[in-house]
Design a protein around this motif. Structure first.
Motif, PDB file in Angstrom:
ATOM      1  N   TYR A  60       0.825  -1.201   0.000  1.00 35.29           N
ATOM      2  CA  TYR A  60       0.000   0.000   0.000  1.00 35.29           C
ATOM      3  C   TYR A  60       0.860   1.253   0.000  1.00 35.29           C
ATOM      4  N   ALA A  61       0.347   2.275  -0.649  1.00 34.52           N
ATOM      5  CA  ALA A  61       0.950   3.588  -0.504  1.00 34.52           C
ATOM      6  C   ALA A  61       0.717   4.063   0.925  1.00 34.52           C
ATOM      7  N   ASP A  62       1.659   4.817   1.448  1.00 36.64           N
ATOM      8  CA  ASP A  62       1.532   5.299   2.825  1.00 36.64           C
ATOM      9  C   ASP A  62       0.248   6.103   3.021  1.00 36.64           C
ATOM     10  N   SER A  63      -0.160   6.816   1.998  1.00 37.00           N
ATOM     11  CA  SER A  63      -1.315   7.699   2.109  1.00 37.00           C
ATOM     12  C   SER A  63      -2.639   6.958   2.279  1.00 37.00           C
ATOM     13  N   VAL A  64      -2.659   5.652   1.978  1.00 38.38           N
ATOM     14  CA  VAL A  64      -3.916   4.908   2.071  1.00 38.38           C
ATOM     15  C   VAL A  64      -3.867   3.778   3.085  1.00 38.38           C
ATOM     16  N   LYS A  65      -2.727   3.556   3.693  1.00 38.48           N
ATOM     17  CA  LYS A  65      -2.610   2.469   4.669  1.00 38.48           C
ATOM     18  C   LYS A  65      -3.623   2.658   5.797  1.00 38.48           C
ATOM     19  N   GLY A  66      -4.283   1.554   6.144  1.00 32.67           N
ATOM     20  CA  GLY A  66      -5.277   1.607   7.198  1.00 32.67           C
ATOM     21  C   GLY A  66      -6.655   2.039   6.727  1.00 32.67           C
ATOM     22  N   ARG A  67      -6.753   2.542   5.498  1.00 31.06           N
ATOM     23  CA  ARG A  67      -8.052   2.990   4.969  1.00 31.06           C
ATOM     24  C   ARG A  67      -8.492   2.153   3.780  1.00 31.06           C
ATOM     25  N   PHE A  68      -7.548   1.727   2.959  1.00 31.34           N
ATOM     26  CA  PHE A  68      -7.857   0.969   1.754  1.00 31.34           C
ATOM     27  C   PHE A  68      -7.414  -0.484   1.925  1.00 31.34           C
ATOM     28  N   THR A  69      -8.163  -1.377   1.302  1.00 32.95           N
ATOM     29  CA  THR A  69      -7.810  -2.798   1.308  1.00 32.95           C
ATOM     30  C   THR A  69      -7.937  -3.362  -0.094  1.00 32.95           C
ATOM     31  N   ILE A  70      -6.861  -3.974  -0.568  1.00 36.82           N
ATOM     32  CA  ILE A  70      -6.897  -4.636  -1.870  1.00 36.82           C
ATOM     33  C   ILE A  70      -7.091  -6.131  -1.651  1.00 36.82           C
ATOM     34  N   SER A  71      -7.874  -6.748  -2.534  1.00 36.87           N
ATOM     35  CA  SER A  71      -8.093  -8.186  -2.446  1.00 36.87           C
ATOM     36  C   SER A  71      -8.315  -8.722  -3.856  1.00 36.87           C
ATOM     37  N   ARG A  72      -8.214 -10.034  -3.983  1.00 44.31           N
ATOM     38  CA  ARG A  72      -8.439 -10.644  -5.286  1.00 44.31           C
ATOM     39  C   ARG A  72      -9.220 -11.933  -5.116  1.00 44.31           C
ATOM     40  N   ASP A  73     -10.017 -12.242  -6.112  1.00 41.52           N
ATOM     41  CA  ASP A  73     -10.795 -13.475  -6.149  1.00 41.52           C
ATOM     42  C   ASP A  73     -10.407 -14.189  -7.428  1.00 41.52           C
ATOM     43  N   ASN A  74      -9.559 -15.195  -7.306  1.00 43.64           N
ATOM     44  CA  ASN A  74      -9.066 -15.878  -8.492  1.00 43.64           C
ATOM     45  C   ASN A  74     -10.181 -16.631  -9.233  1.00 43.64           C
ATOM     46  N   ASN A  84     -12.190   3.054   2.441  1.00 47.39           N
ATOM     47  CA  ASN A  84     -12.943   3.590   3.568  1.00 47.39           C
ATOM     48  C   ASN A  84     -12.339   4.917   4.019  1.00 47.39           C
ATOM     49  N   SER A  85     -13.101   5.646   4.801  1.00 47.48           N
ATOM     50  CA  SER A  85     -12.636   6.933   5.336  1.00 47.48           C
ATOM     51  C   SER A  85     -12.058   7.803   4.232  1.00 47.48           C
ATOM     52  N   LEU A  86     -12.790   7.912   3.160  1.00 47.04           N
ATOM     53  CA  LEU A  86     -12.292   8.651   1.995  1.00 47.04           C
ATOM     54  C   LEU A  86     -12.121  10.122   2.300  1.00 47.04           C
ATOM     55  N   LYS A  87     -11.096  10.691   1.668  1.00 47.05           N
ATOM     56  CA  LYS A  87     -10.762  12.097   1.851  1.00 47.05           C
ATOM     57  C   LYS A  87     -10.837  12.802   0.496  1.00 47.05           C
ATOM     58  N   PRO A  88     -11.019  14.108   0.490  1.00 48.96           N
ATOM     59  CA  PRO A  88     -11.039  14.827  -0.793  1.00 48.96           C
ATOM     60  C   PRO A  88      -9.772  14.596  -1.614  1.00 48.96           C
ATOM     61  N   GLU A  89      -8.651  14.414  -0.953  1.00 52.36           N
ATOM     62  CA  GLU A  89      -7.395  14.180  -1.682  1.00 52.36           C
ATOM     63  C   GLU A  89      -7.330  12.800  -2.327  1.00 52.36           C
TER      64      GLU A  89
END
Length: 121
Positions: A60-74, A84-89
């Motif tokens: 993860y980029a530092d700016s999204v750690k703890g807010r974004f989660t990536i996952s995959r379904d093969n 989550n906890s989206l910001k204007p930036e």
């Protein structure tokens, strides 16, 4: 032919959530590493999150750690980005990308067309 098709973007208020999806066609999903990038107006495209094939190691980029989660379904040839906890930036066009190599910051083999995410304050 390989295609990456994103969906799930939209307009959300600050503090809200969105879930992006990317479906990969072309019988490559099980062997590629997947990533989400974003590009805001006037800025360079940047890596947001990545997930490897196999065991699914994430980055993860530092700016999204703890807010974004990536996952995959093969089974569904799909990769997701829960935001989550989206910001204007976080406002940007979000792109799904796939690559055979292991370095998240070098050239990718395939890109989606992008999906707009707009976060209002």
């Amino acid at each position: 032919q390989v295609q990456l098709v994103e969906s799930g973007g939209g307009l959300v208020q600050a503090g809200g959530s969105l879930r992006l999806s990317c479906v990969v066609s072309g019988n490559i999903f099980s062997v590629v590493n997947m990533a989400w990038h974003r590009q805001a107006p006037g800025k360079q495209r940047e890596l947001v999150a990545g997930i490897t094939n196999g065991v699914g190691i994430t980055k993860y980029a530092d700016s999204v750690k703890g807010r974004f989660t990536i996952s995959r379904d093969n089974a569904k040839n799909s990769v997701y980005l829960q935001m989550n906890s989206l910001k204007p930036e976080d406002t940007a066009v979000y792109y799904c990308a796939a690559k055979y190599g292991a370095n998240w910051y070098t050239q990718y083999n395939y890109w989606g067309q992008g999906t707009q995410v707009t976060v209002s304050s």
